[in-house]
Write a protein that holds these residues in place. Structure first.
Motif, short mmCIF file in Angstrom:
data_model
loop_
_atom_site.label_atom_id
_atom_site.label_comp_id
_atom_site.label_asym_id
_atom_site.label_seq_id
_atom_site.Cartn_x
_atom_site.Cartn_y
_atom_site.Cartn_z
N LEU A 109 48.74 69.63 58.76
CA LEU A 109 48.67 71.05 58.37
C LEU A 109 50.08 71.63 58.21
CD1 LEU A 109 46.98 73.65 57.95
CD2 LEU A 109 47.08 74.00 60.43
N LYS A 110 50.94 71.34 59.16
CA LYS A 110 52.32 71.82 59.09
C LYS A 110 53.04 71.29 57.86
CE LYS A 110 54.68 71.73 62.96
NZ LYS A 110 55.21 71.21 64.25
N LYS A 111 52.79 70.04 57.54
CA LYS A 111 53.43 69.44 56.37
C LYS A 111 53.02 70.15 55.09
CE LYS A 111 54.22 64.99 54.07
NZ LYS A 111 53.92 63.52 54.07
N GLU A 112 51.73 70.47 54.99
CA GLU A 112 51.23 71.19 53.81
C GLU A 112 51.82 72.59 53.75
OE1 GLU A 112 49.38 70.14 51.32
OE2 GLU A 112 49.13 68.11 52.13
N LEU A 113 51.86 73.27 54.89
CA LEU A 113 52.38 74.64 54.91
C LEU A 113 53.87 74.68 54.59
CD1 LEU A 113 50.65 76.23 58.05
CD2 LEU A 113 50.34 76.89 55.66
N SER A 114 54.58 73.65 55.02
CA SER A 114 56.03 73.63 54.82
C SER A 114 56.42 73.51 53.36
CB SER A 114 56.67 72.49 55.62
OG SER A 114 56.25 71.23 55.13
N THR A 115 55.45 73.22 52.49
CA THR A 115 55.75 73.18 51.06
C THR A 115 55.86 74.58 50.46
OG1 THR A 115 53.41 73.06 50.39
CG2 THR A 115 54.54 70.97 50.82
#
Length: 214
Positions: A109-115
């Protein structure tokens, strides 16, 4: 003609003023306290390694539940409408509370948000399912967690660890949490209320600084 203009202005100005203040009543008042007894966060495990607390922060509190990736759309809505516009405010942060055992999904989830946003002000903490339930129940809201311990609603917690919201919302009466499924709620109600609470603290800081100068 001049007399007609004067009469029109005299009648129109009070009406315009009334409509202005009536439509923005929440902008000219403190955001109400709905609950003053909320369970603290300090004992929860932070995925960033730092201690996460309600104290001295304006917190947007969320519960992604046991399936954090299912919360992605809601997180995107929050990121765009609330986090991005206000994340530069010094003591403003997001806290997502997730049941233990979901660390891998949280990282996804964090990886997706960090985009789309920087996550410096978005904290993720984990706790047992019972502790997650206890924290949610301590809010004293009229809302419920789903079976996977998630809710689309997020909550505004002030620097004194008090739940803020609306006592007389035109749609639901007491508004404890803000539905992240609804862009309209985020754009209008939550955005408005975050502005109000930030303005409160700016005013308090200004008064404090003025006193120090004296």
């Amino acid at each position: 003609m001049k007399k007609f203009f004067v009469i029109t202005v005299l009648f129109a100005l009070p009406l315009v003023a009334y409509l202005f203040f009536a439509s923005g009543v929440n902008n000219f008042a403190r955001l109400p306290v709905l609950n003053s007894e909320i369970q603290p966060l300090e004992e929860f495990e932070s995925m960033g390694g730092d201690t996460v607390s309600f104290e001295n922060h304006i917190t947007i509190l969320g519960f992604p539940g046991n399936k954090p990736m299912d919360y992605l759309t809601n997180a995107y809505h929050l990121a765009e409408k609330i986090y991005d516009p206000y994340s530069e405010f010094k003591d403003f942060h997001f806290v997502s509370v997730v049941p233990e055992g979901n660390e891998e999904e949280i990282e996804k989830l964090k990886k997706e948000l960090s985009t789309v946003i920087g996550l410096k002000k978005w904290k993720f903490v984990t706790a047992s399912e019972e502790e997650v339930k206890q924290l949610f129940e301590s809010l004293g809201s009229n809302l419920e967690l789903s079976e996977d311990l998630s809710t689309p609603n997020v909550f505004i917690i002030d620097k004194d660890a008090k739940l803020r919201g609306r006592k007389d919302d035109e749609d639901v009466g007491k508004l404890y949490g803000y539905d992240t499924n609804s862009i309209a709620v985020l754009n209008n109600k939550m955005n408005d209320d975050v502005k109000v609470i930030l303005a409160e603290y700016r005013l308090e800081l200004k008064k404090y600084n003025e006193k120090r100068k004296k």
